[in-house]
Write an enzyme that holds these catalytic residues in place. Sequence first.
Site, PDB file in Angstrom:
ATOM      1  N   TRP A 335      31.026 -57.175  59.237  1.00 34.50           N
ATOM      2  CA  TRP A 335      32.468 -57.168  58.975  1.00 34.50           C
ATOM      3  C   TRP A 335      33.232 -57.816  60.137  1.00 34.50           C
ATOM      4  O   TRP A 335      34.437 -57.664  60.250  1.00 34.50           O
ATOM      5  CB  TRP A 335      32.953 -55.724  58.792  1.00 34.50           C
ATOM      6  CG  TRP A 335      32.522 -55.108  57.497  1.00 34.50           C
ATOM      7  CD1 TRP A 335      33.259 -55.024  56.339  1.00 34.50           C
ATOM      8  CD2 TRP A 335      31.270 -54.474  57.217  1.00 34.50           C
ATOM      9  NE1 TRP A 335      32.537 -54.397  55.366  1.00 34.50           N
ATOM     10  CE2 TRP A 335      31.304 -54.038  55.866  1.00 34.50           C
ATOM     11  CE3 TRP A 335      30.119 -54.232  57.951  1.00 34.50           C
ATOM     12  CZ2 TRP A 335      30.251 -53.376  55.254  1.00 34.50           C
ATOM     13  CZ3 TRP A 335      29.055 -53.582  57.350  1.00 34.50           C
ATOM     14  CH2 TRP A 335      29.118 -53.158  56.020  1.00 34.50           C
ATOM     15  N   CYS A 371      30.692 -54.713  51.076  1.00 33.64           N
ATOM     16  CA  CYS A 371      30.522 -53.696  50.037  1.00 33.64           C
ATOM     17  C   CYS A 371      30.212 -54.267  48.656  1.00 33.64           C
ATOM     18  O   CYS A 371      29.358 -53.749  47.944  1.00 33.64           O
ATOM     19  CB  CYS A 371      31.732 -52.773  49.990  1.00 33.64           C
ATOM     20  SG  CYS A 371      33.284 -53.563  49.481  1.00 33.64           S
ATOM     21  N   HIS A 430      37.026 -50.587  47.897  1.00 33.32           N
ATOM     22  CA  HIS A 430      35.623 -50.386  48.251  1.00 33.32           C
ATOM     23  C   HIS A 430      34.815 -50.396  46.959  1.00 33.32           C
ATOM     24  O   HIS A 430      35.246 -49.846  45.935  1.00 33.32           O
ATOM     25  CB  HIS A 430      35.423 -49.065  48.991  1.00 33.32           C
ATOM     26  CG  HIS A 430      33.989 -48.790  49.338  1.00 33.32           C
ATOM     27  ND1 HIS A 430      33.204 -49.710  49.982  1.00 33.32           N
ATOM     28  CD2 HIS A 430      33.187 -47.712  49.110  1.00 33.32           C
ATOM     29  CE1 HIS A 430      31.993 -49.216  50.154  1.00 33.32           C
ATOM     30  NE2 HIS A 430      31.950 -47.997  49.624  1.00 33.32           N
ATOM     31  N   ASP A 453      26.134 -45.188  46.585  1.00 34.38           N
ATOM     32  CA  ASP A 453      26.764 -46.190  47.455  1.00 34.38           C
ATOM     33  C   ASP A 453      25.737 -46.694  48.464  1.00 34.38           C
ATOM     34  O   ASP A 453      25.169 -45.914  49.230  1.00 34.38           O
ATOM     35  CB  ASP A 453      27.955 -45.554  48.187  1.00 34.38           C
ATOM     36  CG  ASP A 453      28.875 -46.589  48.812  1.00 34.38           C
ATOM     37  OD1 ASP A 453      28.447 -47.755  48.949  1.00 34.38           O
ATOM     38  OD2 ASP A 453      30.012 -46.237  49.168  1.00 34.38           O
ATOM     39  N   ASN A 493      39.787 -38.624  46.000  1.00 34.10           N
ATOM     40  CA  ASN A 493      40.676 -37.483  45.805  1.00 34.10           C
ATOM     41  C   ASN A 493      41.324 -36.919  47.061  1.00 34.10           C
ATOM     42  O   ASN A 493      42.042 -35.922  46.979  1.00 34.10           O
ATOM     43  CB  ASN A 493      39.897 -36.338  45.140  1.00 34.10           C
ATOM     44  CG  ASN A 493      39.641 -36.603  43.675  1.00 34.10           C
ATOM     45  OD1 ASN A 493      40.548 -36.579  42.863  1.00 34.10           O
ATOM     46  ND2 ASN A 493      38.389 -36.877  43.338  1.00 34.10           N
ATOM     47  N   ASP A 495      43.685 -35.963  50.180  1.00 27.82           N
ATOM     48  CA  ASP A 495      45.088 -36.030  50.563  1.00 27.82           C
ATOM     49  C   ASP A 495      45.180 -36.532  52.003  1.00 27.82           C
ATOM     50  O   ASP A 495      44.241 -36.392  52.789  1.00 27.82           O
ATOM     51  CB  ASP A 495      45.737 -34.642  50.484  1.00 27.82           C
ATOM     52  CG  ASP A 495      45.887 -34.170  49.045  1.00 27.82           C
ATOM     53  OD1 ASP A 495      45.881 -35.029  48.149  1.00 27.82           O
ATOM     54  OD2 ASP A 495      45.987 -32.957  48.840  1.00 27.82           O
ATOM     55  N   GLU A 542      46.584 -37.931  37.933  1.00 23.70           N
ATOM     56  CA  GLU A 542      47.098 -37.793  39.301  1.00 23.70           C
ATOM     57  C   GLU A 542      48.310 -36.866  39.345  1.00 23.70           C
ATOM     58  O   GLU A 542      49.278 -37.026  38.619  1.00 23.70           O
ATOM     59  CB  GLU A 542      47.472 -39.163  39.852  1.00 23.70           C
ATOM     60  CG  GLU A 542      47.799 -39.144  41.335  1.00 23.70           C
ATOM     61  CD  GLU A 542      47.925 -40.547  41.898  1.00 23.70           C
ATOM     62  OE1 GLU A 542      49.037 -40.896  42.319  1.00 23.70           O
ATOM     63  OE2 GLU A 542      46.929 -41.282  41.894  1.00 23.70           O
ATOM     64  N   GLU A 547      44.110 -31.301  38.791  1.00 26.86           N
ATOM     65  CA  GLU A 547      43.661 -32.089  39.942  1.00 26.86           C
ATOM     66  C   GLU A 547      43.910 -31.336  41.244  1.00 26.86           C
ATOM     67  O   GLU A 547      43.053 -31.328  42.138  1.00 26.86           O
ATOM     68  CB  GLU A 547      44.377 -33.428  39.985  1.00 26.86           C
ATOM     69  CG  GLU A 547      43.851 -34.326  41.090  1.00 26.86           C
ATOM     70  CD  GLU A 547      44.771 -35.498  41.381  1.00 26.86           C
ATOM     71  OE1 GLU A 547      44.256 -36.534  41.780  1.00 26.86           O
ATOM     72  OE2 GLU A 547      45.983 -35.350  41.223  1.00 26.86           O
ATOM     73  N   TYR A 616      21.274 -31.814  25.821  1.00 23.44           N
ATOM     74  CA  TYR A 616      20.437 -30.746  26.357  1.00 23.44           C
ATOM     75  C   TYR A 616      20.069 -30.992  27.821  1.00 23.44           C
ATOM     76  O   TYR A 616      19.702 -30.070  28.542  1.00 23.44           O
ATOM     77  CB  TYR A 616      19.162 -30.579  25.526  1.00 23.44           C
ATOM     78  CG  TYR A 616      18.080 -31.587  25.784  1.00 23.44           C
ATOM     79  CD1 TYR A 616      17.032 -31.318  26.643  1.00 23.44           C
ATOM     80  CD2 TYR A 616      18.101 -32.827  25.167  1.00 23.44           C
ATOM     81  CE1 TYR A 616      16.036 -32.247  26.877  1.00 23.44           C
ATOM     82  CE2 TYR A 616      17.112 -33.763  25.384  1.00 23.44           C
ATOM     83  CZ  TYR A 616      16.084 -33.466  26.247  1.00 23.44           C
ATOM     84  OH  TYR A 616      15.105 -34.393  26.479  1.00 23.44           O
TER      85      TYR A 616
END
Length: 784
Positions: A335, A371, A430, A453, A493, A495, A542, A547, A616
């Site tokens: 990078w 990535c 990403h 990832d 997700n 914050d 959102e 959530e 199942y």
Amino acid sequence: MPGTARNASGVGRFPGVTFSDEDATPEKEVVGKEKDVEEGGCRRFFRRICPCCCRPKGSSYDITPATGNGTVDGIEEEKPAPLPEPAQPQTGDKELDELQLTIRSVDLLSTKCGQNRTEHHTDKYHGDELIVRRGQTFLIELDLSRPYCDNTDKLHLELKTGALPLVSKGTHVIIPLVEELEDEGWEAKIVERNGNKVKLSVNSPAKALIGKYTLTVATRCPKTEGVTMHDPKKDVYMLFNPWCEEDTVYMDNSEERNEYVLNDIGRIYYGTEKQIGARTWNFGQFDTDILQACLYILENSDVLPSGRGDAVNVVRVISAMINSPDDMGVLEGNWSGNYVGGTPPTAWSGSVDILRKYFQGGGTPVKYGQCWVFSGVTTTVLRCLGIPARSVTNFQSAHDTDVSLTTDVYFDENMEPIEYLNSDSVWNFHVWNDCWMARPDLPPGMGGWQAVDSTPQETSQGTFRCGPASVTAIRTGQVYLKHDTPFVFAEVNSDKIYWQRNLDGTFSQIHSEKKAVGHCISTKAVGSDKREDITHLYKHTEGSEEERIAVETASRFGTKPYAYSCPVADDVQVEVKLEGEGPRMGTDAQLTIVVTNLSSQPRSTNLHSQVSVMYYTGVLKGTVKKDKLPVELMPNEVKTISWVLPYQQYQDELVDQAALMLTVSGRVTETKQVLASQTSFRLRTPDIDIKPEGDAVVGKQMSAKITFTNPLPSTLRNVVLRVEGLGLRDLHPIQIGDVGRHATVTVTEHFIPSQPGSRKLVAALHCKQLTQVHGVADIQVKDC
């Protein structure tokens, strides 16, 4: 897998079954007469040790027309496949040593346009190697030195993989010759004879190890024993099988299989959330040397060949091996902006050149990747090995470095940023991957899409890798489930929380932005020119209450469990209960939600309920109903709430096993306590009633009445009844046709017991609208 039928020449998991227009006759033994001809001594010896006879035929059955509101179509019975004429030894005297059985040649029937490759969906792979998928039969042909004799000759196949093949590890497989394939293990059956040539149908289990196997054939006869030498052109390549229901990577949607397994070109997205760009990527999983390169990656890893049957394990290894920092993997990340000595990441347009360079270069990492390159190569390798996969781009992607599950920004006493602590970041975009599989290692409902990832960001168990992490677990905040779920949860997700250092060196939270990051998109099945917003797979709408519950639930398992205010008390309980044996198929499903207030104060909450159809294996197919239930509780009150799923809402959505999962969540208004409960249940199907009639005596014909009532308020289409019983009769498919709503149909099955003792006659019914319907009757058979 219930309801599977095979015919003599069937290749594949579901070969067709043919039926005749006439009733089958009762079983009769046919014995061939020996010809009275003059023969030489060796000729007479060979005839003595190799007698041949014909096999018995099937029996008949009658069907009583359905009663009630429905009708039954005409009945057809399976036509017994004609048996080939027994191969006769050549006439004339021969020396005894000429009667030994050896293998002249082995034909793997591996051409791209042949039956094996087309039925196994491997006809796109370059070359003419035998490439097959586990859990599915394939054909090979042997050219013998003389006709094969069932009574005296012995033959078996051996497959070996890895440097030190061991039977105990599953890397040395001995495949016996059997009369009938059972669908559960390695075995082979002769399905065709033509002079000295025999054609074998070979079955592999759905949990077979993937990889390259060497093949040998061993023979034995009264005179000698011989083994063919290995031919490097006779290798067998075994892959995962998304077409096989018993394989953990099974994907039932044909359009999605075409996109996520067979499509060799697609799009990878980049840019910013408001300025999304796309680039075409050549995955090229079927190109020259790519399969060999993908298997070479596994060989270079630290996973033993005995661990290559577990899709979770293989995906975790691939995640580590696509990057290079700690295991000399495929790609070296860069990078810096300085790409001297390699190819700039933006210059790659596909995976083929990268994988070829790594393979042909003896495992030297290829320079350079970022990535989207790591993700593109991962998609190629997973699809090549048979695991459904896709590249996923997450815009506004958080990078959580301390497992706090939040993106943290630190200030000193003067509100100046503390640079050495501000290691968390939010990337413009990403790219990672989703792969599809069941998760038998996790609780039910966690199968389906899994995040993986390969970009080297953080270590997992000491190695740069990430996943597979259940997307369902990520969405619901169950970050305690493996593998690396907290990291992926934070990417989508988390914050952003601001902290200020106090005079005593501690930190206090001064502000939080409770608008979770992350917006995920991917190629839409089918067609790589279309994109799909899959954010909903990773999180609820959102800002929704659901959530917020997921975010705060997850945070309590991070390194900063008090980033959000803790509940004042945990005094409310929620539980889902089934009445009796549970709801029945064809009716409204009724369950009970019990909410208990253990405190001496009033409590209130809004319960969110969501029910999804579930395979199942624990994979969720889709949501069929969502509700919001306000609940007010008096002190110490227990409230019982009736929850109903109408038949009309699930009738066209069910899959095999008719299983569903109900999720209930909420937050107590007064204490901020989070409530959550998950319950899986199935819709019970009716039993088949079997009543034997007549005396059960070896060699004497008897019958049994088999009765079934359609529980649904709709017509069952193309119903098939399969009857069998060890020592009673072979597997016998009967086409019933359509059965009207709530109608009853009765079949009278005739058969001749062949073995004395306690026997069981088993019946199983199958159609698209109704599965897992079966019955059994105990029959005590007397010796004649």
